[in-house]
Design a protein around this motif. Sequence first.
Motif, PDB file in Angstrom:
ATOM      1  N   GLU A  12       0.835  -1.212   0.000  1.00 59.53           N
ATOM      2  CA  GLU A  12       0.000   0.000   0.000  1.00 59.53           C
ATOM      3  C   GLU A  12       0.868   1.260   0.000  1.00 59.53           C
ATOM      4  OE1 GLU A  12      -2.637   2.156  -0.885  1.00 59.53           O
ATOM      5  OE2 GLU A  12      -3.218   0.046  -1.019  1.00 59.53           O
ATOM      6  N   GLU A  13       1.951   1.255   0.775  1.00 60.80           N
ATOM      7  CA  GLU A  13       2.844   2.423   0.795  1.00 60.80           C
ATOM      8  C   GLU A  13       3.498   2.636  -0.575  1.00 60.80           C
ATOM      9  OE1 GLU A  13       4.246   1.895   5.421  1.00 60.80           O
ATOM     10  OE2 GLU A  13       5.807   2.405   3.948  1.00 60.80           O
ATOM     11  N   SER A  16       0.900   4.048  -2.977  1.00 61.18           N
ATOM     12  CA  SER A  16       0.566   5.487  -2.874  1.00 61.18           C
ATOM     13  C   SER A  16       1.690   6.354  -3.408  1.00 61.18           C
ATOM     14  CB  SER A  16       0.103   5.909  -1.479  1.00 61.18           C
ATOM     15  OG  SER A  16       0.807   5.249  -0.500  1.00 61.18           O
ATOM     16  N   ARG A  19       1.080   6.216  -7.127  1.00 67.43           N
ATOM     17  CA  ARG A  19      -0.114   7.013  -7.490  1.00 67.43           C
ATOM     18  C   ARG A  19       0.177   8.503  -7.424  1.00 67.43           C
ATOM     19  NH1 ARG A  19      -3.512   3.127  -4.815  1.00 67.43           N
ATOM     20  NH2 ARG A  19      -3.224   4.326  -2.912  1.00 67.43           N
ATOM     21  N   ALA A  20       1.089   8.897  -6.534  1.00 68.36           N
ATOM     22  CA  ALA A  20       1.442  10.324  -6.384  1.00 68.36           C
ATOM     23  C   ALA A  20       2.440  10.777  -7.458  1.00 68.36           C
ATOM     24  CB  ALA A  20       2.008  10.571  -4.994  1.00 68.36           C
ATOM     25  N   ASP A  37       3.678   5.039 -12.795  1.00 67.97           N
ATOM     26  CA  ASP A  37       2.354   5.030 -13.428  1.00 67.97           C
ATOM     27  C   ASP A  37       2.511   5.272 -14.933  1.00 67.97           C
ATOM     28  OD1 ASP A  37      -0.136   5.681 -14.405  1.00 67.97           O
ATOM     29  OD2 ASP A  37      -0.610   7.141 -12.831  1.00 67.97           O
ATOM     30  N   VAL A 131      -2.284   0.058  -7.202  1.00 70.80           N
ATOM     31  CA  VAL A 131      -2.157   1.344  -7.898  1.00 70.80           C
ATOM     32  C   VAL A 131      -3.405   1.569  -8.748  1.00 70.80           C
ATOM     33  CG1 VAL A 131      -0.817   2.650  -9.617  1.00 70.80           C
ATOM     34  CG2 VAL A 131       0.375   1.277  -7.895  1.00 70.80           C
TER      35      VAL A 131
END
Length: 315
Positions: A12-13, A16, A19-20, A37, A131
Amino acid sequence: MQQPATHPQTIEEAASLIRAGEICAFATETVYGLGADATNPDAVLKIYQAKARPRFNPLIVHCADLNMAARLVEFSPLAQRLAEVFWPGPLTLVLPLKPDAGISDIVTAGLSTLAVRVPGLETARALIAAVGRPLAAPSANPSGRLSPTSAAQVRRAFDDQVPVLDGGACSAGLESTIIAVDGERLVQLRAGALPLADIERMAGGIIERAGDGDAVAAPGMLKSHYAPASRLRLDAKAPRPGEAFLAFADSPVHEGPTRNLSPTGNLEEAARNLFAMLQALDDEGAATIAVAPIPNAGLGEAINDRLKRAAAPRT
Ligand code: TXA
Ligand code: MG
């Protein structure tokens, strides 16, 4: 010296971060990838910058499953069959890019095709699913150097400036096999962790091999690649005094630094050990690493391909 990167501890870390719009290295069954991404051009640009990768060299896009890939590229019936049989796993398919795929030009280096794969390692697929977008990911090494098969190797290769999600040691140790599918025609662009014979058996025919400099070849298949600092002397039946020795099977005993890719002559084991052992011998600082002959069958084709490029004169 800059601060070391903060490494994500969970999927999860890592998700993110990606995703950022950041890059993050992650494990696959083949080698570690440096992921971003694939729909975010600024994020993908960071991959090229971190690797100092030439912009003409397109990236492989990693998908969580066949459905995600089918939104990006056109599957011919043959391509669909290959994907159903070999995914998840170390097979990359080069297929026509769909115009509305949302993949930026910088991923494909302007080509009308896209290289896609669904990695065999479950945590890699879980990361992509978390993601929620496809991940562009080349091998997580500075351009032209050895590919990493552990998190520690990635951290070292980038002076600990790149976040890495530790996923353990890679089980295959060699990059994926790349096949371009052009209707019913199959061309192997890169030998890799899935032996060509396995694909031929399934596809029921002989697959062409793209040669160096062929128009269809993968743009990244440079003559000199995977280069250690030491020089390599291939097909060495016996090492010379002062050389380091990368042995295979029942190679002769050597006084100097030695690693054996597989004492029992197992090519899967040899593939898994190749990059880490080359790195270890390189670290011991010998001017030349003698490399024992490796049979060219099965996975031996990909191992010999990597060795030939590692031995090639540097340009
Ligand atoms: O196992 C692997 O494939 C690893 C892991 C991380 O998935 N990735 C990997 O990526 O080896 P990279 O960037 O080191 O190698 C990708 C190769 C390059 O030689 C590139 O030129 C080729 O794939 N390639 C990418 N897109 C292509 C395309 N559309 N047509 C032809 N070749 C392509
Ligand atoms: Mg690479």
